[in-house]
Design an enzyme around this catalytic site. Structure first.
Site, PDB file in Angstrom:
ATOM      1  N   SER A 199       1.166  -1.640   0.399  1.00 26.23           N
ATOM      2  CA  SER A 199      -0.076   0.057  -0.462  1.00 26.23           C
ATOM      3  C   SER A 199       0.528   1.553   0.094  1.00 26.23           C
ATOM      4  O   SER A 199       1.082   1.545  -0.697  1.00 26.23           O
ATOM      5  CB  SER A 199      -0.605   0.381   1.338  1.00 26.23           C
ATOM      6  OG  SER A 199      -1.973   0.793   0.526  1.00 26.23           O
ATOM      7  N   ASP A 205      -6.023   2.502  -3.375  1.00 25.62           N
ATOM      8  CA  ASP A 205      -7.405   2.503  -2.352  1.00 25.62           C
ATOM      9  C   ASP A 205      -7.786   2.870  -1.092  1.00 25.62           C
ATOM     10  O   ASP A 205      -8.571   3.078  -0.015  1.00 25.62           O
ATOM     11  CB  ASP A 205      -7.113   1.129  -1.366  1.00 25.62           C
ATOM     12  CG  ASP A 205      -6.374   0.880  -0.303  1.00 25.62           C
ATOM     13  OD1 ASP A 205      -5.387   2.142  -0.122  1.00 25.62           O
ATOM     14  OD2 ASP A 205      -5.977   0.009   0.524  1.00 25.62           O
ATOM     15  N   GLU A 221     -12.552   6.194   6.942  1.00 22.77           N
ATOM     16  CA  GLU A 221     -11.655   6.867   7.429  1.00 22.77           C
ATOM     17  C   GLU A 221     -11.153   8.238   6.714  1.00 22.77           C
ATOM     18  O   GLU A 221     -11.445   8.782   5.420  1.00 22.77           O
ATOM     19  CB  GLU A 221     -10.691   6.008   7.447  1.00 22.77           C
ATOM     20  CG  GLU A 221     -10.918   3.936   7.740  1.00 22.77           C
ATOM     21  CD  GLU A 221      -9.849   2.997   7.768  1.00 22.77           C
ATOM     22  OE1 GLU A 221      -8.888   3.121   9.646  1.00 22.77           O
ATOM     23  OE2 GLU A 221      -8.923   3.076   7.603  1.00 22.77           O
ATOM     24  N   ALA A 222     -10.727   8.636   8.003  1.00 19.37           N
ATOM     25  CA  ALA A 222     -10.062  10.710   7.271  1.00 19.37           C
ATOM     26  C   ALA A 222      -9.444  10.269   6.468  1.00 19.37           C
ATOM     27  O   ALA A 222      -9.023  10.946   6.042  1.00 19.37           O
ATOM     28  CB  ALA A 222      -9.605  10.585   8.545  1.00 19.37           C
ATOM     29  N   ASN A 223      -7.912   9.222   6.268  1.00 18.51           N
ATOM     30  CA  ASN A 223      -6.767   9.243   5.333  1.00 18.51           C
ATOM     31  C   ASN A 223      -7.486   8.919   3.987  1.00 18.51           C
ATOM     32  O   ASN A 223      -6.992   8.289   2.550  1.00 18.51           O
ATOM     33  CB  ASN A 223      -6.415   7.873   5.991  1.00 18.51           C
ATOM     34  CG  ASN A 223      -7.326   6.437   5.662  1.00 18.51           C
ATOM     35  OD1 ASN A 223      -7.616   6.449   5.099  1.00 18.51           O
ATOM     36  ND2 ASN A 223      -6.365   5.348   6.842  1.00 18.51           N
ATOM     37  N   ARG A 259      -4.481   5.822  22.105  1.00 19.94           N
ATOM     38  CA  ARG A 259      -5.088   4.762  21.824  1.00 19.94           C
ATOM     39  C   ARG A 259      -3.566   3.648  21.785  1.00 19.94           C
ATOM     40  O   ARG A 259      -2.923   4.423  20.907  1.00 19.94           O
ATOM     41  CB  ARG A 259      -6.132   4.513  20.921  1.00 19.94           C
ATOM     42  CG  ARG A 259      -5.182   5.257  19.623  1.00 19.94           C
ATOM     43  CD  ARG A 259      -6.718   4.925  18.679  1.00 19.94           C
ATOM     44  NE  ARG A 259      -6.377   3.485  18.112  1.00 19.94           N
ATOM     45  CZ  ARG A 259      -5.211   3.222  17.022  1.00 19.94           C
ATOM     46  NH1 ARG A 259      -4.459   4.164  16.202  1.00 19.94           N
ATOM     47  NH2 ARG A 259      -5.119   1.968  16.714  1.00 19.94           N
ATOM     48  N   SER A 301      -1.333   1.877  18.896  1.00 20.28           N
ATOM     49  CA  SER A 301      -0.791   1.513  17.841  1.00 20.28           C
ATOM     50  C   SER A 301      -1.182  -0.010  17.749  1.00 20.28           C
ATOM     51  O   SER A 301      -1.471  -1.043  18.370  1.00 20.28           O
ATOM     52  CB  SER A 301       0.359   1.719  17.022  1.00 20.28           C
ATOM     53  OG  SER A 301       0.671   1.060  15.875  1.00 20.28           O
ATOM     54  N   GLY A 302      -1.963  -0.702  16.405  1.00 20.86           N
ATOM     55  CA  GLY A 302      -2.336  -2.070  16.538  1.00 20.86           C
ATOM     56  C   GLY A 302      -0.235  -2.307  15.605  1.00 20.86           C
ATOM     57  O   GLY A 302      -1.469  -4.213  15.927  1.00 20.86           O
ATOM     58  N   THR A 303       0.074  -1.921  15.349  1.00 20.38           N
ATOM     59  CA  THR A 303       1.074  -2.835  14.533  1.00 20.38           C
ATOM     60  C   THR A 303       2.716  -2.365  15.062  1.00 20.38           C
ATOM     61  O   THR A 303       3.787  -3.240  15.123  1.00 20.38           O
ATOM     62  CB  THR A 303       0.859  -1.722  12.982  1.00 20.38           C
ATOM     63  OG1 THR A 303       1.249  -0.267  13.007  1.00 20.38           O
ATOM     64  CG2 THR A 303      -0.331  -2.573  12.592  1.00 20.38           C
TER      65      THR A 303
END
EC number: 5.4.2.3
Length: 565
Positions: free
Chosen positions: A64, A280, A370-372, A496, A498-500
């Protein structure tokens, strides 16, 4: 399952010692040279998933918006959606298994998921334009074939195009033809039909500058543009002929840096957009008459789309359940505009496309972004049938509105967020409503906001609830945020994990009078979090008071000289 053949082939795609990877929303991503074994094993997993679901499964080779040196892979489930969470765990386990454990892990997955190994399997494969992608996709094919799966290699595709192909193949062609021509023709026909209805107000000459991030989007848009050229003229920049993928260009760069991509000259009030590397995501932007840069992100895209859909439903006389799904990063002004002005309900989910997509499926019409700039709209089967009937049976204005809605449904890629599809939807709506890019931007004014990530030793010390908008641990953190936020009008902040990666993400917004908070809230969590993570278990309030001598304002002021805000 020929375990001997699997072992033999696996040795040709050996796992580097000590490498541990996690399958997340984006699949696997890391440096390309570390991914050969992962690709082979995801080929194996795709065959097992195909056998279990008795459906075609997709494998997309892409990273991506990551740098060109990286690569990645993700699996696509039968209706074009993200891989099921339980299979994400299987993917992680399989990718990290040592060579001697490979057979056991494959057998465990097959038994746990009740996979019929005699069932036929079919896998479709796509890849982006990275130099490493062709070789890595061949490793996927090796994994598919050694388990006896059949495959079709589409070669170069955008990520959402592969999602589309999977969806088409598993709906017997009802959603569309599973070819690149079928994709081009379906979207372009709907777009041309819509723009025929447009008046000459707004931007009379429909032209658009498109930054393609030196990625696959340029190749596919160039192939497609002659199909819709009578409704829109596109001028491509960062088309891959020179420059590196995602380097100083693309949707992520534009949003993060709040400025146009390198290589694109923008005149006053020209409408421009940027894709990301696998097409995307999309964001829009322009320069006003004074040369100021204006970004139009996913929040404002969702607002434009959902408002237009609501207007069409009112025109037709249909009362359908429409909802907009956002994350905590959505600007508060967009939420208030949708709820208070457009009377469209808004729902918040955890960060990650799979969460938004799942929530959007609960509505007759669900719009998520999403804002992105990653998002799309979903329409229930019942709604699609009802709108199709209305377009045939209603009269005059109602019939015209129903026909517009029917074409809008065809123009969306409901399998995944799709920059090309979303671009055409946006351009059609702007033309039909006679809106300039400035008028679109003026629907509401974003609250001043900032984002920050703080490097930490262990992000798990922070846990959240309420769609990641409230901190549960460490004790005292949320209370301190609440005390600060309540001092300012329309203010909001959250932290929050990060998930990664081992960072904690910080977000804050406030009205213009409270913009001091936007600066302050960044400085404050930076110091709090560093102290908390330095000594896990230390109470948030005592950590701050100890460091600041009881005066938190002094602590934040001392930090101003170290941060760009």
């Amino acid at each position: 399952m020929d375990l001997g053949a699997i072992t033999k082939y696996s040795a040709l795609h050996a796992k580097p010692n000590g490498l541990i990877l996690q399958y997340g929303t984006a699949g696997f991503r890391t440096k390309a040279e570390h991914l050969d074994h992962v690709m082979f094993r995801m080929g194996l997993l795709a065959v097992l998933r195909s056998k279990q679901t008795k459906s075609t499964i997709g494998v997309m080779v892409t990273a991506s918006h990551n740098p060109e040196e990286d690569n990645g892979v993700k699996l696509v489930d039968p209706l074009g959606e993200m891989l099921a969470p339980s299979w994400e765990e299987h993917a992680t386990c399989l990718a990290n298994a040592e060579e001697q454990d490979m057979q056991r892990v494959l057998i465990d997955i097959s038994e746990k998921e009740a996979v019929n190994l005699q069932q036929d399997a079919f896998v479709v494969i796509g890849r982006d334009t990275r130099p490493s992608s062709e070789k890595l996709s061949q490793s996927v094919i090796d994994g598919v074939t050694v388990l006896g799966g059949q495959f079709h290699d589409y070669g170069l595709l955008t990520t959402p195009q592969l999602h589309y192909m999977v969806y088409c193949r598993n709906t017997g062609g009802r959603y569309g033809k599973a070819t690149i021509e079928g994709y081009y023709q379906k979207l372009s026909k709907a777009f041309v039909e819509l723009t025929k209805q447009a008046s000459c107000s707004g931007d009379e000459y429909r032209s658009l500058k498109v930054d393609c991030a030196n990625g696959i989007g340029a190749l596919k848009l160039r192939e497609m543009e002659h199909y819709f050229s009578q409704g829109l003229s596109v001028q491509l920049f960062n088309d891959g002929s020179k420059g590196k993928l995602n380097h100083l260009c693309g949707a992520d760069f534009v949003k993060s840096h709040q400025k146009p991509p390198q290589g694109m000259e923008i005149k006053s009030n020209e409408r421009c957009c940027s894709f990301d590397g696998d097409a995307d995501r999309i964001v829009y932007y322009y320069h006003d008459a004074d040369g100021h840069f204006h970004l139009i992100d996913g929040d404002k895209i969702a607002t434009l789309i959902s408002s237009f859909l609501k207007e069409l439903l009112v025109e037709i006389g249909e009362s359908l359940n429409i909802g907009v799904v956002q994350t905590a990063y959505a600007n508060g002004s967009s939420t208030r505009y949708l709820e208070e002005v457009m009377k469209v309900p808004v729902y918040c989910t955890k960060t990650g496309v799979k969460h938004l997509h799942h929530k959007a499926q609960e509505f007759d019409i669900g719009v998520y972004f999403e804002a992105n700039g990653h998002g799309t709209a979903l329409f229930s089967t019942a709604v699609e049938m009802k709108i199709k009937q209305s377009a045939e049976q209603l009269e005059d204005k109602k019939r015209k509105a129903a026909k517009m809605l029917e074409n809008i449904i065809d123009l969306f890629n409901q399998a995944a967020g799709d920059a090309i599809s979303d671009m055409l939807v946006i351009e059609a709506i702007l033309a039909l409503k006679g809106l300039t890019v400035q008028q679109w931007d003026a629907l509401y004014t974003d609250l001043p906001n900032r984002q920050l990530k703080v490097q930490v030793a262990d992000r798990r010390v922070i846990s959240t609830t309420n769609a990641e908008r409230q901190a549960v641990t460490p004790p005292g953190l949320q209370e301190a945020i609440n005390d600060l936020v309540k001092k300012y009008k329309l203010s909001r902040a959250f932290v929050r994990p990060s998930g990664t990666e081992d960072v904690v993400r910080v977000y804050a917004e406030a009205d213009s009078q409270g913009s001091r908070l936007v600066v302050w809230i960044f400085i404050w969590p930076l110091h709090i979090l560093l102290k908390v993570f330095a000594k896990p278990g230390q109470s948030t309030v005592s950590a701050v008071n100890r460091e600041s001598g009881g005066n938190i304002w002094q602590l934040s002021c001392r930090s101003l000289s170290h941060l760009r805000v």
